[in-house]
Design a protein around this motif. Structure first.
Motif, mmCIF file in Angstrom:
data_model
loop_
_atom_site.group_PDB
_atom_site.id
_atom_site.type_symbol
_atom_site.label_atom_id
_atom_site.label_comp_id
_atom_site.label_asym_id
_atom_site.label_seq_id
_atom_site.Cartn_x
_atom_site.Cartn_y
_atom_site.Cartn_z
ATOM 1 N N GLU A 74 0.886 -1.184 0.069
ATOM 2 C CA GLU A 74 0.056 -0.080 -0.076
ATOM 3 C C GLU A 74 0.774 1.156 0.094
ATOM 4 O OE1 GLU A 74 -2.205 0.851 3.926
ATOM 5 O OE2 GLU A 74 -0.844 -0.567 4.803
ATOM 6 N N SER A 75 0.353 2.313 -0.678
ATOM 7 C CA SER A 75 0.750 3.858 -0.549
ATOM 8 C C SER A 75 0.936 4.507 0.791
ATOM 9 C CB SER A 75 0.558 4.471 -1.490
ATOM 10 O OG SER A 75 0.774 5.949 -1.360
ATOM 11 N N LEU A 76 1.851 4.655 1.535
ATOM 12 C CA LEU A 76 1.779 5.315 2.786
ATOM 13 C C LEU A 76 1.704 6.875 2.634
ATOM 14 C CD1 LEU A 76 4.566 3.127 4.516
ATOM 15 C CD2 LEU A 76 2.154 2.827 4.645
ATOM 16 N N ILE A 77 2.776 7.331 1.778
ATOM 17 C CA ILE A 77 2.437 8.751 1.832
ATOM 18 C C ILE A 77 2.964 9.171 0.142
ATOM 19 C CG2 ILE A 77 4.979 8.993 2.569
ATOM 20 C CD1 ILE A 77 4.352 11.643 3.805
ATOM 21 N N THR A 78 2.583 10.231 -0.282
ATOM 22 C CA THR A 78 3.093 10.867 -1.624
ATOM 23 C C THR A 78 3.297 12.130 -1.178
ATOM 24 O OG1 THR A 78 1.294 9.477 -2.841
ATOM 25 C CG2 THR A 78 2.354 11.184 -3.949
ATOM 26 N N SER A 79 4.479 12.649 -1.740
ATOM 27 C CA SER A 79 4.900 13.985 -1.606
ATOM 28 C C SER A 79 5.768 14.383 -2.880
ATOM 29 C CB SER A 79 5.911 14.213 -0.553
ATOM 30 O OG SER A 79 6.579 15.346 -0.198
ATOM 31 N N GLY A 80 6.121 15.871 -3.075
ATOM 32 C CA GLY A 80 6.720 16.392 -4.283
ATOM 33 C C GLY A 80 8.292 16.422 -3.933
ATOM 34 N N THR A 81 8.386 16.106 -2.530
ATOM 35 C CA THR A 81 9.933 16.404 -2.366
ATOM 36 C C THR A 81 10.420 15.184 -1.408
ATOM 37 O OG1 THR A 81 9.549 17.525 -0.172
ATOM 38 C CG2 THR A 81 9.879 18.798 -2.164
ATOM 39 N N LEU A 82 11.577 14.720 -1.500
ATOM 40 C CA LEU A 82 12.077 13.564 -0.635
ATOM 41 C C LEU A 82 12.281 14.063 0.773
ATOM 42 C CD1 LEU A 82 14.794 12.210 -3.032
ATOM 43 C CD2 LEU A 82 12.859 10.902 -2.043
ATOM 44 N N ARG A 83 12.670 15.442 1.026
ATOM 45 C CA ARG A 83 12.803 16.131 2.389
ATOM 46 C C ARG A 83 11.503 15.579 3.198
ATOM 47 N NH1 ARG A 83 14.529 22.117 2.867
ATOM 48 N NH2 ARG A 83 16.140 21.158 2.389
ATOM 49 N N LYS A 84 10.433 15.937 2.487
ATOM 50 C CA LYS A 84 9.023 15.779 3.421
ATOM 51 C C LYS A 84 8.975 13.910 3.870
ATOM 52 C CE LYS A 84 4.932 16.158 4.888
ATOM 53 N NZ LYS A 84 4.598 16.820 6.046
ATOM 54 N N ILE A 85 9.117 13.428 2.711
ATOM 55 C CA ILE A 85 9.153 11.913 3.100
ATOM 56 C C ILE A 85 10.070 11.447 3.970
ATOM 57 C CG2 ILE A 85 9.951 9.655 2.017
ATOM 58 C CD1 ILE A 85 8.210 10.402 -0.701
ATOM 59 N N ARG A 86 11.430 12.096 4.143
ATOM 60 C CA ARG A 86 12.335 11.691 5.028
ATOM 61 C C ARG A 86 12.257 12.176 6.580
ATOM 62 N NH1 ARG A 86 16.983 11.824 0.434
ATOM 63 N NH2 ARG A 86 16.724 9.807 -0.410
ATOM 64 N N GLU A 87 11.478 13.257 6.560
ATOM 65 C CA GLU A 87 10.939 13.704 7.729
ATOM 66 C C GLU A 87 9.892 12.656 8.356
ATOM 67 O OE1 GLU A 87 9.852 17.993 6.811
ATOM 68 O OE2 GLU A 87 11.608 18.604 6.742
ATOM 69 N N GLU A 88 9.020 12.382 7.582
ATOM 70 C CA GLU A 88 7.696 11.331 8.106
ATOM 71 C C GLU A 88 8.481 10.263 8.421
ATOM 72 O OE1 GLU A 88 4.560 11.802 8.449
ATOM 73 O OE2 GLU A 88 4.871 13.952 8.269
ATOM 74 N N TYR A 89 9.196 9.565 7.611
ATOM 75 C CA TYR A 89 10.033 8.290 7.653
ATOM 76 C C TYR A 89 11.473 8.244 8.033
ATOM 77 C CZ TYR A 89 5.218 6.569 6.410
ATOM 78 O OH TYR A 89 3.912 6.519 6.540
ATOM 79 N N PRO A 90 11.977 8.882 8.970
ATOM 80 C CA PRO A 90 13.490 8.993 9.271
ATOM 81 C C PRO A 90 14.367 7.711 8.810
ATOM 82 C CG PRO A 90 12.433 9.504 11.180
ATOM 83 C CD PRO A 90 11.307 9.293 10.219
ATOM 84 N N GLU A 91 13.661 6.543 8.897
ATOM 85 C CA GLU A 91 14.571 5.522 8.610
ATOM 86 C C GLU A 91 14.681 5.121 7.304
ATOM 87 O OE1 GLU A 91 10.002 4.089 8.638
ATOM 88 O OE2 GLU A 91 11.303 5.536 9.737
ATOM 89 N N LEU A 92 14.182 6.207 6.369
ATOM 90 C CA LEU A 92 14.731 6.010 4.988
ATOM 91 C C LEU A 92 15.728 7.153 4.546
ATOM 92 C CD1 LEU A 92 11.036 6.033 3.372
ATOM 93 C CD2 LEU A 92 12.524 4.083 3.699
ATOM 94 N N LYS A 93 16.187 7.723 5.404
ATOM 95 C CA LYS A 93 17.415 8.519 5.097
ATOM 96 C C LYS A 93 18.568 7.846 4.898
ATOM 97 C CE LYS A 93 16.135 12.578 7.974
ATOM 98 N NZ LYS A 93 16.293 13.442 9.191
ATOM 99 N N VAL A 94 19.365 8.274 3.973
ATOM 100 C CA VAL A 94 20.241 7.825 3.318
ATOM 101 C C VAL A 94 21.782 8.573 4.213
ATOM 102 C CG1 VAL A 94 21.921 7.064 1.417
ATOM 103 C CG2 VAL A 94 19.153 7.011 1.335
ATOM 104 N N PRO A 95 22.703 7.999 4.621
ATOM 105 C CA PRO A 95 23.766 8.935 5.149
ATOM 106 C C PRO A 95 24.510 9.533 4.011
ATOM 107 C CG PRO A 95 24.259 6.490 5.423
ATOM 108 C CD PRO A 95 22.979 6.486 4.716
#
Length: 111
Positions: A74-95
């Motif tokens: 399922e789709s959890l979130i749709t955004s126009g920026t990766l920043r917003k996604i990584r703020e919502e799901y910090p585990e998706l941040k890449v070093p």
């Protein structure tokens, strides 16, 4: 950097996928769409989540392909920026990559 009016807008979608699934499995699930959608790209996929980039008009097709490829996806979130996604799901941040500081020092040494 290319202007959005030339390149077009992009949307980033976070999907749930099985824990053992990786980037290649997500690409296989979306393989039927890649020829028609040049902007389609898998950004990251690990930890039971995958981030897919597409244009706004292709969101429904991408969601349908992911649901067909992964039962229960399922789709959890749709955004126009990766920043917003990584703020919502910090585990998706890449070093971030480390900068090569030694080049700067080397350059200054030879001046």
């Amino acid at each position: 950097m290319v202007v959005k009016s030339v390149r077009g807008r992009r949307r980033y979608i976070v999907f749930t996928i099985p824990e053992e699934a990786g980037r290649t499995e997500v690409l296989e699930a979306l393989s039927g769409l890649t020829e028609d959608m040049p902007d389609l790209r898998v950004i990251t996929s690990f930890g039971g989540k995958a981030v897919v980039r597409c244009s706004p008009s292709e969101i429904e097709k991408v969601s349908a392909a992911m649901k067909q490829g992964f039962a229960g996806s399922e789709s959890l979130i749709t955004s126009g920026t990766l920043r917003k996604i990584r703020e919502e799901y910090p585990e998706l941040k890449v070093p971030r990559k480390k900068k090569r500081r030694w080049l700067k020092h080397l350059y200054l040494f030879f001046l």
